[in-house]
Write a protein that holds these residues in place. Structure first.
Motif, PDB file in Angstrom:
ATOM      1  N   ARG A 235       0.794  -1.212  -0.203  1.00 36.49           N
ATOM      2  CA  ARG A 235      -0.046   0.036   0.167  1.00 36.49           C
ATOM      3  C   ARG A 235       1.035   1.050  -0.071  1.00 36.49           C
ATOM      4  O   ARG A 235       2.092   1.162   0.319  1.00 36.49           O
ATOM      5  CB  ARG A 235      -0.820   0.053   1.295  1.00 36.49           C
ATOM      6  CG  ARG A 235      -1.640  -1.247   1.424  1.00 36.49           C
ATOM      7  CD  ARG A 235      -2.984  -1.318   0.661  1.00 36.49           C
ATOM      8  NE  ARG A 235      -3.565   0.097   0.709  1.00 36.49           N
ATOM      9  CZ  ARG A 235      -4.808   0.163   0.010  1.00 36.49           C
ATOM     10  NH1 ARG A 235      -5.351  -0.767  -0.366  1.00 36.49           N
ATOM     11  NH2 ARG A 235      -5.496   1.410   0.175  1.00 36.49           N
TER      12      ARG A 235
ATOM     13  N   LEU B 293      -2.141   5.945   5.956  1.00 39.86           N
ATOM     14  CA  LEU B 293      -2.773   4.867   4.902  1.00 39.86           C
ATOM     15  C   LEU B 293      -4.161   5.259   4.352  1.00 39.86           C
ATOM     16  O   LEU B 293      -4.531   5.315   3.310  1.00 39.86           O
ATOM     17  CB  LEU B 293      -3.037   3.421   5.650  1.00 39.86           C
ATOM     18  CG  LEU B 293      -1.890   2.537   5.854  1.00 39.86           C
ATOM     19  CD1 LEU B 293      -2.026   1.528   6.887  1.00 39.86           C
ATOM     20  CD2 LEU B 293      -1.287   1.913   4.440  1.00 39.86           C
TER      21      LEU B 293
ATOM     22  N   TRP C 227      -6.546   4.295   1.599  1.00 40.96           N
ATOM     23  CA  TRP C 227      -7.078   2.965   2.272  1.00 40.96           C
ATOM     24  C   TRP C 227      -8.423   3.381   2.982  1.00 40.96           C
ATOM     25  O   TRP C 227      -8.475   4.264   3.668  1.00 40.96           O
ATOM     26  CB  TRP C 227      -5.762   2.438   3.261  1.00 40.96           C
ATOM     27  CG  TRP C 227      -6.062   1.391   3.982  1.00 40.96           C
ATOM     28  CD1 TRP C 227      -6.121  -0.117   3.430  1.00 40.96           C
ATOM     29  CD2 TRP C 227      -6.187   1.298   5.488  1.00 40.96           C
ATOM     30  NE1 TRP C 227      -6.347  -0.810   4.842  1.00 40.96           N
ATOM     31  CE2 TRP C 227      -6.257  -0.091   5.762  1.00 40.96           C
ATOM     32  CE3 TRP C 227      -6.072   2.078   6.523  1.00 40.96           C
ATOM     33  CZ2 TRP C 227      -6.225  -0.791   7.307  1.00 40.96           C
ATOM     34  CZ3 TRP C 227      -6.252   1.679   7.755  1.00 40.96           C
ATOM     35  CH2 TRP C 227      -6.201   0.333   8.000  1.00 40.96           C
TER      36      TRP C 227
END
Length: 108
Positions: free
Chosen positions: A18, A64, A69
């Motif tokens: 990620r 994130l 995310w």
């Protein structure tokens, strides 16, 4: 692949790669979540080595989320983060450094 010029840091969650980034919204969420008077207090804790696992987790979640995310802190409690706890702390410090410096000018 993460782009340091854009303030991005790569994070490995289990087998998934990620990109994390501390956007302005992510920074505001982080500040509110940690209850800090300022983000510079958090930066000082990292610089002095006085950060907590809560600080690391909050930075990872904010970064994130800034990278797109949609998970929660609870999701990170059950997934293996690349590099383990030390790797997570390194990523958190890198996120802070990249949010407040320009690569090649004293930052990482």
């Amino acid at each position: 692949m993460a782009n340091p010029w854009a303030g991005e840091v790569e994070v490995v969650l289990g087998a998934e790669r990620r990109v994390a980034k501390l956007t302005l919204g992510a920074l505001a969420e982080l500040e509110a979540g940690l209850g800090e008077a300022s983000l510079m207090d958090l930066v000082r804790r990292f610089e002095s080595g006085a950060f907590s696992s809560r600080d690391v987790l909050a930075l990872l979640v904010a970064g994130l989320r800034g990278g797109g995310w949609e998970g929660r802190a609870e999701d990170l409690r059950t997934v293996e983060i690349g590099g383990g706890p030390v790797g997570a702390a390194r990523i958190a410090a890198e996120l802070l450094a990249r949010a407040f410096t320009v690569p090649g000018q004293g930052g990482s």
